[in-house]
Design a protein around this motif. Structure first.
Motif, PDB file in Angstrom:
ATOM      1  N   GLU A 212      -6.298   0.969  -8.183  1.00  0.00           N
ATOM      2  CA  GLU A 212      -5.188   0.057  -8.475  1.00  0.00           C
ATOM      3  C   GLU A 212      -3.899   0.842  -8.731  1.00  0.00           C
ATOM      4  N   ARG A 213      -4.046   1.991  -9.385  1.00  0.00           N
ATOM      5  CA  ARG A 213      -2.858   2.804  -9.676  1.00  0.00           C
ATOM      6  C   ARG A 213      -2.190   3.282  -8.385  1.00  0.00           C
ATOM      7  N   ASP A 214      -3.002   3.792  -7.421  1.00  0.00           N
ATOM      8  CA  ASP A 214      -2.437   4.263  -6.156  1.00  0.00           C
ATOM      9  C   ASP A 214      -1.802   3.112  -5.363  1.00  0.00           C
ATOM     10  N   VAL A 215      -2.443   1.965  -5.415  1.00  0.00           N
ATOM     11  CA  VAL A 215      -1.908   0.812  -4.687  1.00  0.00           C
ATOM     12  C   VAL A 215      -0.542   0.425  -5.250  1.00  0.00           C
ATOM     13  N   ILE A 216      -0.426   0.413  -6.557  1.00  0.00           N
ATOM     14  CA  ILE A 216       0.858   0.080  -7.175  1.00  0.00           C
ATOM     15  C   ILE A 216       1.917   1.124  -6.817  1.00  0.00           C
ATOM     16  N   ARG A 217       1.521   2.394  -6.820  1.00  0.00           N
ATOM     17  CA  ARG A 217       2.478   3.461  -6.502  1.00  0.00           C
ATOM     18  C   ARG A 217       2.965   3.373  -5.055  1.00  0.00           C
ATOM     19  N   ILE A 218       2.038   3.104  -4.106  1.00  0.00           N
ATOM     20  CA  ILE A 218       2.485   3.014  -2.721  1.00  0.00           C
ATOM     21  C   ILE A 218       3.328   1.754  -2.513  1.00  0.00           C
ATOM     22  N   ALA A 219       2.992   0.686  -3.249  1.00  0.00           N
ATOM     23  CA  ALA A 219       3.794  -0.535  -3.138  1.00  0.00           C
ATOM     24  C   ALA A 219       5.221  -0.283  -3.607  1.00  0.00           C
ATOM     25  N   LEU A 220       5.347   0.462  -4.716  1.00  0.00           N
ATOM     26  CA  LEU A 220       6.689   0.806  -5.206  1.00  0.00           C
ATOM     27  C   LEU A 220       7.424   1.684  -4.197  1.00  0.00           C
ATOM     28  N   GLU A 221       6.701   2.631  -3.597  1.00  0.00           N
ATOM     29  CA  GLU A 221       7.307   3.520  -2.605  1.00  0.00           C
ATOM     30  C   GLU A 221       7.794   2.725  -1.399  1.00  0.00           C
ATOM     31  N   LEU A 222       6.980   1.783  -0.938  1.00  0.00           N
ATOM     32  CA  LEU A 222       7.362   0.950   0.208  1.00  0.00           C
ATOM     33  C   LEU A 222       8.561   0.073  -0.125  1.00  0.00           C
ATOM     34  N   HIS A 223       8.530  -0.500  -1.313  1.00  0.00           N
ATOM     35  CA  HIS A 223       9.639  -1.371  -1.717  1.00  0.00           C
ATOM     36  C   HIS A 223      10.937  -0.585  -1.804  1.00  0.00           C
ATOM     37  N   LYS A 224      10.845   0.650  -2.267  1.00  0.00           N
ATOM     38  CA  LYS A 224      12.037   1.492  -2.393  1.00  0.00           C
ATOM     39  C   LYS A 224      12.663   1.778  -1.028  1.00  0.00           C
ATOM     40  N   HIS A 225      11.834   1.826  -0.004  1.00  0.00           N
ATOM     41  CA  HIS A 225      12.320   2.116   1.346  1.00  0.00           C
ATOM     42  C   HIS A 225      12.538   0.848   2.182  1.00  0.00           C
ATOM     43  N   GLY A 226      12.651  -0.285   1.527  1.00  0.00           N
ATOM     44  CA  GLY A 226      12.970  -1.530   2.234  1.00  0.00           C
ATOM     45  C   GLY A 226      11.806  -2.161   2.972  1.00  0.00           C
ATOM     46  N   MET A 227      10.583  -1.798   2.630  1.00  0.00           N
ATOM     47  CA  MET A 227       9.395  -2.351   3.297  1.00  0.00           C
ATOM     48  C   MET A 227       8.674  -3.298   2.337  1.00  0.00           C
ATOM     49  N   ALA A 228       9.436  -4.270   1.846  1.00  0.00           N
ATOM     50  CA  ALA A 228       8.906  -5.176   0.820  1.00  0.00           C
ATOM     51  C   ALA A 228       7.738  -6.001   1.327  1.00  0.00           C
ATOM     52  N   ASP A 229       7.785  -6.438   2.584  1.00  0.00           N
ATOM     53  CA  ASP A 229       6.693  -7.259   3.121  1.00  0.00           C
ATOM     54  C   ASP A 229       5.382  -6.486   3.120  1.00  0.00           C
ATOM     55  N   ASP A 230       5.442  -5.211   3.507  1.00  0.00           N
ATOM     56  CA  ASP A 230       4.233  -4.396   3.501  1.00  0.00           C
ATOM     57  C   ASP A 230       3.746  -4.147   2.072  1.00  0.00           C
ATOM     58  N   ALA A 231       4.677  -3.998   1.150  1.00  0.00           N
ATOM     59  CA  ALA A 231       4.294  -3.791  -0.245  1.00  0.00           C
ATOM     60  C   ALA A 231       3.520  -4.995  -0.771  1.00  0.00           C
ATOM     61  N   VAL A 232       4.013  -6.189  -0.481  1.00  0.00           N
ATOM     62  CA  VAL A 232       3.336  -7.412  -0.928  1.00  0.00           C
ATOM     63  C   VAL A 232       1.979  -7.545  -0.260  1.00  0.00           C
ATOM     64  N   ALA A 233       1.938  -7.271   1.058  1.00  0.00           N
ATOM     65  CA  ALA A 233       0.675  -7.384   1.795  1.00  0.00           C
ATOM     66  C   ALA A 233      -0.360  -6.411   1.253  1.00  0.00           C
ATOM     67  N   LEU A 234       0.069  -5.209   0.902  1.00  0.00           N
ATOM     68  CA  LEU A 234      -0.861  -4.205   0.387  1.00  0.00           C
ATOM     69  C   LEU A 234      -1.419  -4.626  -0.963  1.00  0.00           C
ATOM     70  N   LEU A 235      -0.570  -5.172  -1.836  1.00  0.00           N
ATOM     71  CA  LEU A 235      -1.041  -5.651  -3.139  1.00  0.00           C
ATOM     72  C   LEU A 235      -2.045  -6.788  -2.975  1.00  0.00           C
ATOM     73  N   ARG A 236      -1.759  -7.655  -2.015  1.00  0.00           N
ATOM     74  CA  ARG A 236      -2.690  -8.767  -1.791  1.00  0.00           C
ATOM     75  C   ARG A 236      -4.033  -8.279  -1.280  1.00  0.00           C
ATOM     76  N   SER A 237      -4.001  -7.294  -0.374  1.00  0.00           N
ATOM     77  CA  SER A 237      -5.255  -6.776   0.185  1.00  0.00           C
ATOM     78  C   SER A 237      -6.102  -6.113  -0.897  1.00  0.00           C
ATOM     79  N   ALA A 238      -5.459  -5.573  -1.913  1.00  0.00           N
ATOM     80  CA  ALA A 238      -6.191  -4.871  -2.954  1.00  0.00           C
ATOM     81  C   ALA A 238      -6.977  -5.812  -3.866  1.00  0.00           C
ATOM     82  N   VAL A 239      -6.530  -7.081  -3.940  1.00  0.00           N
ATOM     83  CA  VAL A 239      -7.194  -8.023  -4.848  1.00  0.00           C
ATOM     84  C   VAL A 239      -8.113  -8.979  -4.110  1.00  0.00           C
ATOM     85  N   GLN A 240      -8.210  -8.862  -2.802  1.00  0.00           N
ATOM     86  CA  GLN A 240      -9.069  -9.772  -2.028  1.00  0.00           C
ATOM     87  C   GLN A 240     -10.531  -9.331  -2.121  1.00  0.00           C
TER      88      GLN A 240
END
Length: 259
Positions: free
Chosen positions: A231-259
């Motif tokens: 969960e920690r790595d998923v949150i970190r990559i989501a933050l990294e993606l969001h920082k680079h303007g890839m918000a859709d991928d960040a949201v998708a990655l968080l969702r995939s982690a909880v499915q």
């Protein structure tokens, strides 16, 4: 349709040859002395040419091309009534040429468009087959991912350029395999490496795939990263993606982690 109304429905956007023929027939119809299309059909039948008012209407409006005999017979009828070709304003050669130059199709580009449509249909079939193959490969990759051993804790890596370069190399290699039609090999490469990618490397790999428009591989990477990492790595990559303007991928990655 009365004689005075003939030709009022001619589509001005007809191909030029067909439009010219329709207007030529309109002139001839006005010279044969038929008050209605039914009367015109009767005149033709008297000369041994079987037709009807609906067919003549389509000829006069340019929707269909009559036979050459219809055109020359109509001209002969007009000459008989007017007394000469000069009085008609058209020679037999004029009407024959108009018939010859009339396009067979209502659309001058239809044959080209038909060929392009066939090409698009074939491409659509190819893409569907490719998508089906990729879906099967993704299902295989997911099964493999569930059986992979959990990688040992490695701690946080420093954000070294060499690590990011390695991640980009993997993404580029997977993209090339996908372009070569080797979807299974491309996904296998991602499966074998996704568990070892740090959040920074995962974000770099995903950015490369998105830049290359490798959408299916990028979506697969998002799904697998969310399943393979903590969960920690998923949150970190989501933050990294969001920082680079890839918000859709960040949201998708968080969702995939909880499915």
């Amino acid at each position: 349709m009365r004689a005075g109304q003939v030709g009022t429905r001619i589509d001005p956007h007809l191909p030029p040859g067909r439009l010219h023929l329709a207007r030529t027939l309109k002139v001839l119809h006005g010279r044969i002395g038929a008050s209605t299309l039914a009367a015109a059909a009767h005149l033709f039948q008297e000369r041994g040419y079987k037709t009807d008012r609906d067919a003549i209407s389509r000829y006069l409006n340019g929707k269909r091309i009559p036979t050459l005999r219809f055109v020359t017979l109509m001209h002969a009828m007009a000459v008989d009534r007017m007394g000469s070709a000069a009085a008609v304003g058209l020679t037999r050669e004029d009407v024959a040429k108009a018939h010859k130059n009339a396009e067979k199709s209502l659309c001058t580009t239809c044959s080209t468009m038909h060929g392009e449509n066939n090409d698009l249909r074939r491409e659509n079939v190819r893409l569907k087959e490719s998508e089906a193959g990729l879906s099967r490969a993704l299902a295989t990759a997911r099964r493999r991912a569930t059986s992979l051993p959990v990688p040992p804790a490695r701690g946080d890596r420093q954000r070294q350029e060499s690590d990011v370069a390695g991640a980009r190399y993997i993404a580029n290699s997977a993209g090339r395999l996908r372009d070569q039609g080797r979807a299974d090999a491309a996904l296998a490469m991602l499966v074998d490496t996704v568990g070892t990618l740090t959040p920074l490397e995962g974000a770099a790999s995903l950015a490369v795939l998105r830049a290359q428009q490798q959408s299916q591989l990028a979506d697969a990477l998002v799904h697998m990263y969310g399943r393979e990492h903590s969960e920690r790595d998923v949150i970190r990559i989501a933050l990294e993606l969001h920082k680079h303007g890839m918000a859709d991928d960040a949201v998708a990655l968080l969702r995939s982690a909880v499915q």
